[in-house]
Design a protein around this motif. Structure first.
Motif, PDB file in Angstrom:
ATOM      1  N   ALA A   1      50.532  82.819  88.718  1.00  0.00           N
ATOM      2  CA  ALA A   1      50.326  81.749  87.743  1.00  0.00           C
ATOM      3  C   ALA A   1      49.975  82.295  86.365  1.00  0.00           C
ATOM      4  O   ALA A   1      50.475  81.801  85.345  1.00  0.00           O
ATOM      5  CB  ALA A   1      49.235  80.803  88.226  1.00  0.00           C
ATOM      6  N   LEU A   2      49.106  83.292  86.293  1.00  0.00           N
ATOM      7  CA  LEU A   2      48.666  83.813  84.997  1.00  0.00           C
ATOM      8  C   LEU A   2      49.811  84.390  84.179  1.00  0.00           C
ATOM      9  O   LEU A   2      49.963  84.037  83.005  1.00  0.00           O
ATOM     10  CB  LEU A   2      47.563  84.849  85.188  1.00  0.00           C
ATOM     11  N   PRO A   3      50.664  85.278  84.735  1.00  0.00           N
ATOM     12  CA  PRO A   3      51.777  85.772  83.928  1.00  0.00           C
ATOM     13  C   PRO A   3      52.799  84.705  83.559  1.00  0.00           C
ATOM     14  O   PRO A   3      53.550  84.862  82.602  1.00  0.00           O
ATOM     15  CB  PRO A   3      52.411  86.857  84.818  1.00  0.00           C
ATOM     16  N   ALA A   4      52.829  83.600  84.308  1.00  0.00           N
ATOM     17  CA  ALA A   4      53.774  82.522  83.993  1.00  0.00           C
ATOM     18  C   ALA A   4      53.238  81.622  82.885  1.00  0.00           C
ATOM     19  O   ALA A   4      53.956  81.297  81.928  1.00  0.00           O
ATOM     20  CB  ALA A   4      54.065  81.701  85.245  1.00  0.00           C
ATOM     21  N   PHE A   5      51.985  81.202  83.001  1.00  0.00           N
ATOM     22  CA  PHE A   5      51.421  80.241  82.048  1.00  0.00           C
ATOM     23  C   PHE A   5      50.656  80.912  80.912  1.00  0.00           C
ATOM     24  O   PHE A   5      50.497  80.321  79.835  1.00  0.00           O
ATOM     25  CB  PHE A   5      50.492  79.267  82.780  1.00  0.00           C
TER      26      PHE A   5
ATOM     27  N   VAL B   1      39.947  76.159  96.325  1.00  0.00           N
ATOM     28  CA  VAL B   1      41.333  76.572  96.094  1.00  0.00           C
ATOM     29  C   VAL B   1      41.313  77.850  95.278  1.00  0.00           C
ATOM     30  O   VAL B   1      40.305  78.162  94.610  1.00  0.00           O
ATOM     31  CB  VAL B   1      42.153  75.488  95.362  1.00  0.00           C
ATOM     32  N   GLN B   2      42.402  78.588  95.304  1.00  0.00           N
ATOM     33  CA  GLN B   2      42.514  79.817  94.548  1.00  0.00           C
ATOM     34  C   GLN B   2      43.743  79.780  93.657  1.00  0.00           C
ATOM     35  O   GLN B   2      44.782  79.235  94.036  1.00  0.00           O
ATOM     36  CB  GLN B   2      42.596  81.024  95.493  1.00  0.00           C
ATOM     37  N   MET B   3      43.611  80.390  92.480  1.00  0.00           N
ATOM     38  CA  MET B   3      44.730  80.451  91.549  1.00  0.00           C
ATOM     39  C   MET B   3      45.768  81.443  92.074  1.00  0.00           C
ATOM     40  O   MET B   3      45.445  82.596  92.352  1.00  0.00           O
ATOM     41  CB  MET B   3      44.240  80.896  90.170  1.00  0.00           C
ATOM     42  N   PRO B   4      47.023  81.029  92.234  1.00  0.00           N
ATOM     43  CA  PRO B   4      48.061  81.967  92.677  1.00  0.00           C
ATOM     44  C   PRO B   4      48.182  83.130  91.699  1.00  0.00           C
ATOM     45  O   PRO B   4      48.060  82.948  90.483  1.00  0.00           O
ATOM     46  CB  PRO B   4      49.332  81.108  92.689  1.00  0.00           C
TER      47      PRO B   4
ATOM     48  N   PHE C   1      52.480  71.233  79.625  1.00  0.00           N
ATOM     49  CA  PHE C   1      53.137  72.446  80.092  1.00  0.00           C
ATOM     50  C   PHE C   1      52.222  73.416  80.838  1.00  0.00           C
ATOM     51  O   PHE C   1      52.708  74.361  81.459  1.00  0.00           O
ATOM     52  CB  PHE C   1      53.785  73.180  78.913  1.00  0.00           C
ATOM     53  N   VAL C   2      50.905  73.182  80.795  1.00  0.00           N
ATOM     54  CA  VAL C   2      49.997  74.133  81.434  1.00  0.00           C
ATOM     55  C   VAL C   2      49.028  73.446  82.392  1.00  0.00           C
ATOM     56  O   VAL C   2      49.048  73.695  83.606  1.00  0.00           O
ATOM     57  CB  VAL C   2      49.197  74.940  80.381  1.00  0.00           C
ATOM     58  N   LEU C   3      48.170  72.568  81.884  1.00  0.00           N
ATOM     59  CA  LEU C   3      47.057  72.063  82.676  1.00  0.00           C
ATOM     60  C   LEU C   3      47.510  71.202  83.860  1.00  0.00           C
ATOM     61  O   LEU C   3      47.081  71.433  85.002  1.00  0.00           O
ATOM     62  CB  LEU C   3      46.103  71.271  81.783  1.00  0.00           C
ATOM     63  N   VAL C   4      48.354  70.199  83.592  1.00  0.00           N
ATOM     64  CA  VAL C   4      48.796  69.328  84.690  1.00  0.00           C
ATOM     65  C   VAL C   4      49.673  70.084  85.688  1.00  0.00           C
ATOM     66  O   VAL C   4      49.465  69.963  86.913  1.00  0.00           O
ATOM     67  CB  VAL C   4      49.513  68.077  84.144  1.00  0.00           C
ATOM     68  N   PRO C   5      50.663  70.878  85.235  1.00  0.00           N
ATOM     69  CA  PRO C   5      51.422  71.662  86.231  1.00  0.00           C
ATOM     70  C   PRO C   5      50.546  72.590  87.062  1.00  0.00           C
ATOM     71  O   PRO C   5      50.738  72.698  88.277  1.00  0.00           O
ATOM     72  CB  PRO C   5      52.408  72.464  85.354  1.00  0.00           C
ATOM     73  N   LEU C   6      49.574  73.253  86.437  1.00  0.00           N
ATOM     74  CA  LEU C   6      48.673  74.124  87.189  1.00  0.00           C
ATOM     75  C   LEU C   6      47.831  73.325  88.174  1.00  0.00           C
ATOM     76  O   LEU C   6      47.568  73.785  89.292  1.00  0.00           O
ATOM     77  CB  LEU C   6      47.766  74.897  86.230  1.00  0.00           C
ATOM     78  N   ALA C   7      47.402  72.131  87.763  1.00  0.00           N
ATOM     79  CA  ALA C   7      46.628  71.278  88.669  1.00  0.00           C
ATOM     80  C   ALA C   7      47.458  70.931  89.903  1.00  0.00           C
ATOM     81  O   ALA C   7      46.954  70.948  91.038  1.00  0.00           O
ATOM     82  CB  ALA C   7      46.188  70.008  87.949  1.00  0.00           C
ATOM     83  N   VAL C   8      48.742  70.626  89.704  1.00  0.00           N
ATOM     84  CA  VAL C   8      49.617  70.322  90.834  1.00  0.00           C
ATOM     85  C   VAL C   8      49.768  71.544  91.734  1.00  0.00           C
ATOM     86  O   VAL C   8      49.720  71.443  92.971  1.00  0.00           O
ATOM     87  CB  VAL C   8      50.996  69.841  90.335  1.00  0.00           C
ATOM     88  N   VAL C   9      49.928  72.727  91.130  1.00  0.00           N
ATOM     89  CA  VAL C   9      50.047  73.954  91.917  1.00  0.00           C
ATOM     90  C   VAL C   9      48.809  74.163  92.782  1.00  0.00           C
ATOM     91  O   VAL C   9      48.904  74.545  93.955  1.00  0.00           O
ATOM     92  CB  VAL C   9      50.258  75.172  90.987  1.00  0.00           C
ATOM     93  N   LEU C  10      47.638  73.891  92.229  1.00  0.00           N
ATOM     94  CA  LEU C  10      46.394  74.097  92.967  1.00  0.00           C
ATOM     95  C   LEU C  10      46.185  73.051  94.063  1.00  0.00           C
ATOM     96  O   LEU C  10      45.633  73.355  95.131  1.00  0.00           O
ATOM     97  CB  LEU C  10      45.205  74.067  92.007  1.00  0.00           C
TER      98      LEU C  10
ATOM     99  N   ALA D   1      41.226  69.485  90.063  1.00  0.00           N
ATOM    100  CA  ALA D   1      41.701  70.837  90.344  1.00  0.00           C
ATOM    101  C   ALA D   1      40.721  71.877  89.819  1.00  0.00           C
ATOM    102  O   ALA D   1      40.448  72.889  90.489  1.00  0.00           O
ATOM    103  CB  ALA D   1      43.085  71.043  89.736  1.00  0.00           C
ATOM    104  N   ALA D   2      40.165  71.642  88.618  1.00  0.00           N
ATOM    105  CA  ALA D   2      39.199  72.577  88.049  1.00  0.00           C
ATOM    106  C   ALA D   2      37.943  72.653  88.909  1.00  0.00           C
ATOM    107  O   ALA D   2      37.388  73.741  89.136  1.00  0.00           O
ATOM    108  CB  ALA D   2      38.848  72.159  86.621  1.00  0.00           C
ATOM    109  N   PHE D   3      37.487  71.497  89.411  1.00  0.00           N
ATOM    110  CA  PHE D   3      36.295  71.477  90.254  1.00  0.00           C
ATOM    111  C   PHE D   3      36.537  72.250  91.550  1.00  0.00           C
ATOM    112  O   PHE D   3      35.701  73.047  91.981  1.00  0.00           O
ATOM    113  CB  PHE D   3      35.904  70.031  90.560  1.00  0.00           C
ATOM    114  N   LEU D   4      37.691  72.008  92.171  1.00  0.00           N
ATOM    115  CA  LEU D   4      38.000  72.714  93.416  1.00  0.00           C
ATOM    116  C   LEU D   4      38.149  74.214  93.183  1.00  0.00           C
ATOM    117  O   LEU D   4      37.784  75.023  94.046  1.00  0.00           O
ATOM    118  CB  LEU D   4      39.286  72.151  94.024  1.00  0.00           C
ATOM    119  N   LEU D   5      38.668  74.587  92.010  1.00  0.00           N
ATOM    120  CA  LEU D   5      38.819  76.008  91.695  1.00  0.00           C
ATOM    121  C   LEU D   5      37.462  76.669  91.486  1.00  0.00           C
ATOM    122  O   LEU D   5      37.194  77.759  92.011  1.00  0.00           O
ATOM    123  CB  LEU D   5      39.684  76.168  90.439  1.00  0.00           C
ATOM    124  N   VAL D   6      36.581  75.998  90.761  1.00  0.00           N
ATOM    125  CA  VAL D   6      35.253  76.551  90.481  1.00  0.00           C
ATOM    126  C   VAL D   6      34.425  76.663  91.749  1.00  0.00           C
ATOM    127  O   VAL D   6      33.667  77.634  91.942  1.00  0.00           O
ATOM    128  CB  VAL D   6      34.522  75.676  89.430  1.00  0.00           C
TER     129      VAL D   6
END
Length: 430
Positions: free
Chosen positions: A73-77, A67-70, A108-117, A58-63
């Motif tokens: 996501a930032l105000p949630a996590f 993919v784009q961060m919703p 609570f952060v990295l894996v859930p965010l990876a799934v979101v992405l 997910a980090a590679f695809l984001l960089v």
């Protein structure tokens, strides 16, 4: 151009639908963890390894911009990340808390965010939810076999408790996995009448298998969380449907109670014990009450930032009453008799309060509130994925009252959080 060639080749080698990687991570949760995956210290399971791979992809695809961060996501996590950092820096034992910081960040952060992405379309949600259902059915069938053949965990001197591939060292794991699967299948079944003639019988057969395994797991906390989530899901979908289903379930329970024998009788007795947990609790419930009280006392003395992540065990005996047991007892044919220390308050909310104070609890509550609010604003009652996300969220919210994160199911819970966050915060295309 040549400088970016390796990155482009790596991007091209990734699956065109990365949600299959999430499905593989779900399957990895069912790999037997072995005795070394339990006890004090940092424990790593196959599910954790697979979750780490998801984060890297997910980090590679984001960089690389694939993919784009919703924007939600930032105000949630973000508040939880900040709170974890603050509670770790102010910990009474920073060295111990660093490992806990990484663990909580993962779950609570990295894996859930990876799934979101990685979940970008409804087909991705279908793949991930189906993998959860598949794992739950496999564990359920194995758990039923354990209970029937006497190869499960010990309960009342008999090895009749269904625990799946997780063994007696994590007696609640199989029930949690089967509970997730039951709710996903319930959401699918409610929308099945318009999706094919064979869908409803197949869904009902799967629900029967999962329900049998959940009953034989003898996990009272899971029963309460599952019952709450399932009833709420039915009511949200259609109140008349809820009345009919609950009436049928009540009739079946009466028949079961009348003809139960062996393991079935243990289910009946376990159900009766739920009524006495307030006035006359058994030792396991009494220990849980004592741990809750200890967690509250720890928080009262360290209200702002707590004592630090993973430091509850160091303070437990100082704040607990003398009635608290020294550990819980488990046994099964594979691991034999094991006495496990009580390393947490068995309540996720009180764990956050005692170890991270109001700072950590505020970050955790913000994440949960954002998911609930996102599901409410995006509600689509006839959408099976929305129904599944609501059911899974309610299950977690209630289950956190009786349990906290531990064992191999941490990795699956992180993915489930990602599923709910995808529906609540993500930008999933049709």
């Amino acid at each position: 151009m040549t400088a970016h060639a390796p990155a482009l080749r790596l991007a091209g080698s990734l699956p065109r639908r990365p949600s299959w990687l999430i499905a593989a991570a779900v399957a990895a949760v069912g790999v037997p963890p072995g005795a070394e995956a339990f006890g004090p210290g940092v424990q790593v399971t196959m599910g954790d390894v697979a979750g780490g791979a998801l984060v890297l992809v997910a980090a590679f695809l984001l960089v690389t911009g694939r993919v784009q961060m919703p924007r939600r996501a930032l105000p949630a996590f973000g508040p939880l990340i900040a709170a974890l950092g603050v509670s770790t820096v102010l910990s009474t034992d920073i060295e111990s808390s660093v490992a806990g910081f990484v663990r909580d960040l993962q779950i609570f952060v990295l894996v859930p965010l990876a799934v979101v992405l990685l979940v970008r379309e409804r087909r991705d949600l279908a793949i991930v939810c189906s993998s959860v259902l598949g794992l739950g059915l496999v564990e359920a069938v194995y758990g039923i076999w354990q209970a029937v053949t006497g190869n499960g965990a010990s309960m009342g001197g008999q090895n009749i408790r269904a625990v799946g591939t997780f063994g007696s060292l994590d007696v609640m794991a199989m029930s949690i996995v089967a509970g997730f699967a039951f709710l996903v299948l319930t959401a699918f079944a409610l929308s099945a009448p318009g999706r094919g003639v064979a869908a409803v019988p197949a869904a009902l057969a799967g629900l029967v298998v999962l329900a049998a395994a959940l009953a034989l797991a003898l996990s009272r906390g899971t029963w309460i969380a599952l019952g709450t989530a399932a009833v709420l899901t039915l009511v949200i979908f259609d109140r008349w449907t809820a009345v009919k289903v609950l009436a049928c379930c009540g009739a079946l329970l009466l028949v079961f109670a009348g003809v139960a024998g062996g393991g079935g009788q243990a289910v009946v007795e376990r159900s009766k014990s739920m009524v006495s947990t307030i006035g006359h609790p058994d030792q396991s419930v009494h220990d849980r009450y004592a741990l809750w009280a200890a967690a509250v006392r720890i928080w009262e003395d360290h209200p702002v930032a707590g004592v630090g992540v993973k430091n509850f065990p160091a303070y437990r005996d100082t704040y607990a009453t003398i009635e608290l047991s020294s550990g819980s007892e488990t046994a099964d044919p594979v691991n034999g008799y094991v006495r496990q220390p009580l390393l947490s308050p068995h309540n996720e909310y009180l764990l956050f309060l005692s170890e991270q104070g109001v700072v950590g609890f505020a970050g955790f509550a913000t994440l949960l509130a954002m998911i609930v609010a996102g599901l409410w604003t995006r509600r689509r009652v006839r959408d099976p994925f929305w129904l599944a996300a609501v059911a899974l969220t309610v299950f977690l919210l209630v289950n956190f009252l009786y349990a906290d994160m531990g064992g191999p199911t941490c990795a699956l819970t992180a993915i489930v959080l990602g599923i709910t966050a995808s529906r609540a915060l993500g930008e999933v295309r049709p």
